[in-house]
Motif scaffolding. Structure first.
Motif, mmCIF file in Angstrom:
data_model
loop_
_atom_site.group_PDB
_atom_site.id
_atom_site.type_symbol
_atom_site.label_atom_id
_atom_site.label_comp_id
_atom_site.label_asym_id
_atom_site.label_seq_id
_atom_site.Cartn_x
_atom_site.Cartn_y
_atom_site.Cartn_z
ATOM 1 N N GLY A 197 0.778 -1.221 0.000
ATOM 2 C CA GLY A 197 0.000 0.000 0.000
ATOM 3 C C GLY A 197 0.814 1.277 0.000
ATOM 4 N N GLN A 198 2.132 1.183 0.150
ATOM 5 C CA GLN A 198 2.976 2.366 0.151
ATOM 6 C C GLN A 198 3.232 2.859 -1.279
ATOM 7 N N SER A 199 3.534 4.141 -1.395
ATOM 8 C CA SER A 199 3.910 4.698 -2.690
ATOM 9 C C SER A 199 5.338 4.306 -3.019
ATOM 10 N N PRO A 200 5.646 4.078 -4.290
ATOM 11 C CA PRO A 200 7.048 3.858 -4.676
ATOM 12 C C PRO A 200 7.890 5.085 -4.338
ATOM 13 N N VAL A 201 9.199 4.890 -4.292
ATOM 14 C CA VAL A 201 10.122 5.991 -4.004
ATOM 15 C C VAL A 201 10.995 6.244 -5.221
ATOM 16 N N SER A 202 11.473 7.481 -5.329
ATOM 17 C CA SER A 202 12.301 7.847 -6.471
ATOM 18 C C SER A 202 13.182 9.027 -6.099
ATOM 19 N N SER A 203 13.999 9.431 -7.058
ATOM 20 C CA SER A 203 14.782 10.646 -6.868
ATOM 21 C C SER A 203 13.863 11.842 -6.683
ATOM 22 N N SER A 204 12.719 11.807 -7.372
ATOM 23 C CA SER A 204 11.805 12.947 -7.407
ATOM 24 C C SER A 204 10.368 12.447 -7.504
ATOM 25 N N ARG A 263 6.942 9.047 -4.431
ATOM 26 C CA ARG A 263 7.331 10.184 -3.603
ATOM 27 C C ARG A 263 8.849 10.318 -3.661
ATOM 28 N N ALA A 264 9.327 11.528 -3.454
ATOM 29 C CA ALA A 264 10.767 11.772 -3.478
ATOM 30 C C ALA A 264 11.413 11.293 -2.184
ATOM 31 N N LEU A 265 12.552 10.635 -2.313
ATOM 32 C CA LEU A 265 13.313 10.197 -1.147
ATOM 33 C C LEU A 265 13.921 11.393 -0.424
ATOM 34 N N ALA A 266 13.864 11.370 0.908
ATOM 35 C CA ALA A 266 14.613 12.345 1.691
ATOM 36 C C ALA A 266 16.098 12.035 1.569
ATOM 37 N N THR A 267 16.927 13.022 1.807
ATOM 38 C CA THR A 267 18.378 12.820 1.702
ATOM 39 C C THR A 267 18.841 11.680 2.591
ATOM 40 N N THR A 268 18.313 11.616 3.805
ATOM 41 C CA THR A 268 18.711 10.537 4.718
ATOM 42 C C THR A 268 18.293 9.177 4.176
ATOM 43 N N GLU A 269 17.160 9.117 3.481
ATOM 44 C CA GLU A 269 16.695 7.848 2.922
ATOM 45 C C GLU A 269 17.586 7.396 1.775
ATOM 46 N N VAL A 270 18.087 8.342 0.983
ATOM 47 C CA VAL A 270 19.018 7.981 -0.085
ATOM 48 C C VAL A 270 20.218 7.262 0.520
ATOM 49 N N ARG A 271 20.751 7.805 1.592
ATOM 50 C CA ARG A 271 21.913 7.186 2.232
ATOM 51 C C ARG A 271 21.573 5.816 2.810
ATOM 52 N N GLU A 272 20.344 5.656 3.274
ATOM 53 C CA GLU A 272 19.921 4.345 3.778
ATOM 54 C C GLU A 272 19.892 3.315 2.653
ATOM 55 N N ILE A 273 19.475 3.729 1.465
ATOM 56 C CA ILE A 273 19.447 2.791 0.338
ATOM 57 C C ILE A 273 20.860 2.412 -0.082
ATOM 58 N N VAL A 274 21.801 3.342 0.006
ATOM 59 C CA VAL A 274 23.204 2.986 -0.250
ATOM 60 C C VAL A 274 23.621 1.848 0.670
ATOM 61 N N GLU A 275 23.231 1.922 1.931
ATOM 62 C CA GLU A 275 23.577 0.858 2.881
ATOM 63 C C GLU A 275 22.853 -0.436 2.559
ATOM 64 N N GLN A 276 21.639 -0.334 2.038
ATOM 65 C CA GLN A 276 20.929 -1.545 1.617
ATOM 66 C C GLN A 276 21.669 -2.246 0.482
ATOM 67 N N PHE A 277 22.230 -1.469 -0.434
ATOM 68 C CA PHE A 277 23.032 -2.071 -1.498
ATOM 69 C C PHE A 277 24.289 -2.731 -0.932
ATOM 70 N N ARG A 278 24.912 -2.096 0.055
ATOM 71 C CA ARG A 278 26.107 -2.696 0.663
ATOM 72 C C ARG A 278 25.758 -4.059 1.281
ATOM 73 N N GLN A 279 24.626 -4.096 2.004
ATOM 74 C CA GLN A 279 24.203 -5.352 2.613
ATOM 75 C C GLN A 279 23.832 -6.383 1.558
ATOM 76 N N ALA A 280 23.220 -5.943 0.470
ATOM 77 C CA ALA A 280 22.859 -6.878 -0.602
ATOM 78 C C ALA A 280 24.094 -7.522 -1.208
ATOM 79 N N ALA A 281 25.184 -6.753 -1.340
ATOM 80 C CA ALA A 281 26.430 -7.332 -1.844
ATOM 81 C C ALA A 281 26.946 -8.398 -0.884
ATOM 82 N N ARG A 282 26.857 -8.130 0.412
ATOM 83 C CA ARG A 282 27.264 -9.137 1.399
ATOM 84 C C ARG A 282 26.378 -10.370 1.303
ATOM 85 N N ASN A 283 25.077 -10.152 1.110
ATOM 86 C CA ASN A 283 24.164 -11.284 0.954
ATOM 87 C C ASN A 283 24.505 -12.094 -0.292
#
Length: 372
Positions: free
Chosen positions: A118-125, A152-172
């Protein structure tokens, strides 16, 4: 018949991996993950193992977090169950001598609220990909395509959180037994939504200037290298001159030459260029391909309706190191052998591309089976 000097069958070393040929199986969404949980399964393991004679396999896109999912029944690499499912796949590929990278995927705005709880997708804008459809089940569980939801547009802090999600995905991916990872930064998905000027109207450090629009790509690529422990085992998929899924850049040759230079500085192993492959699509000029070669010192993979003849010419001319064959690999599990022998290719069944079971996935015959 090609001779021993056939460029398609020259070996290549990529990130310490020895590839026996220059033929790549590129990522292709097939929507066969087990439900509930979008878990890779033994049917998928059989499918990839059948195609392990490719120099390199890149898996279908696998989403890095629940908000990164954009199509029904696509596999994730987020939960322990998904990681274990991918281990079935990598073990099967390695058992028959293959090599496989995981394509890590966050679709951004190319999703639908029904896939996101039910959430809206996220994007740069907060810009909708108008006229772009995504693959979802209806109320009865039948597959179909619907307009992607307003993001909806990602907040700056959320962008950084997604970077960390990619880091964890590489470990996975390491835990799942993959030989490396490929970042999907093409075809209008989340990273592309930051890169291309018409999809990014941000005013923080991730928008505006070219340097800022490339910042997310930069940070994610470095996070993947860190998660893997080896930048040479990281690949990046880009689509410089396509307008797929609504992403368009005002000056794509400058933008993507800069992206290639940046990725070379990071030291990633390869860039995987997705050329437009529809019938009336514009060609990517060879002069631009040579510009990318000059900007990037690593391996270059090209994909986009290549025939064996066009592939050989690209390798001979030197602007490509590997060639990916998408649709031919769907219907020809032994594609390298068919290309070597110049044998007739099976034709894929469009109706079985997304969803379903073994039919249209693992039941295409090899040359050996046809000979019996």
């Amino acid at each position: 018949m090609p001779n021993a000097t056939d460029p398609l069958f020259r070996p290549l070393t990529l990130g310490g991996l020895d590839l026996p040929n220059r033929i790549v199986m590129p990522p292709m969404t097939r929507s066969r993950a087990s439900q509930p949980g979008d878990v890779p399964n033994r049917l998928m393991a059989e499918y990839y193992a059948q195609r392990a004679s490719a120099g390199l396999i890149v898996s279908e896109g696998t989403w890095i977090s629940p908000m990164g999912k954009g199509y029904a029944w696509t596999p994730g690499i987020h939960t322990p169950e998904q990681v274990a499912g991918w281990r079935l796949v990598t073990d099967a590929v390695h058992a028959v001598g293959g090599r496989i990278f995981a394509q890590l995927w966050h679709v951004g705005r190319l999703s639908h609220t029904t896939l996101l709880g039910g959430q809206s997708p996220v994007s740069s804008s907060a810009l909708q990909a108008e006229g772009v459809n995504v693959f979802v089940p209806d109320s009865g569980g039948k597959p179909g395509f619907v307009q992607a939801s307003m993001p909806r547009a990602l907040a700056t802090t959320e962008v950084r959180e997604i970077v960390e999600q990619f880091r964890q995905a590489a470990r996975n991916a390491v835990d799942a037994g993959f030989d490396g990872v490929e970042l999907h930064a093409a075809n209008g998905y989340l990273v592309n939504q930051f890169i291309d000027s018409n999809a990014n109207d941000r005013t923080d450090e991730y928008g505006g200037s070219l340097e800022n629009r490339l910042r997310f790509l930069d940070e994610v690529a470095r996070a993947l290298a860190d998660g893997l422990g080896d930048a040479r085992r990281v690949g990046i998929r880009l689509a410089p001159l396509t307008t797929l899924n609504g992403c368009v850049d005002a000056d794509p040759e400058i933008t993507y030459a800069a992206a290639a230079k940046l990725l070379g500085e990071i030291g990633v192993g390869y860039i995987h260029i997705a050329e437009a492959d529809w019938d009336d699509a514009p060609d990517m000029p060879v002069v631009f391909k040579r510009r990318l070669r000059e900007a990037f010192p690593g391996t270059l993979i090209y994909a986009g309706k290549y025939t064996a003849e066009r592939a050989r010419q690209a390798l001979i001319e030197g602007w490509a190191d590997l060639i990916a064959f998408g649709r031919p690999f769907v219907a020809n599990p032994d594609l390298p052998e068919r290309l070597r022998l110049e044998a007739q290719l099976n034709t894929h069944d469009r109706d079985t591309l997304f969803g379903g079971g073994a039919h249209g996935l693992t039941d295409y015959p090899s040359l050996d089976a046809l000979a019996v």
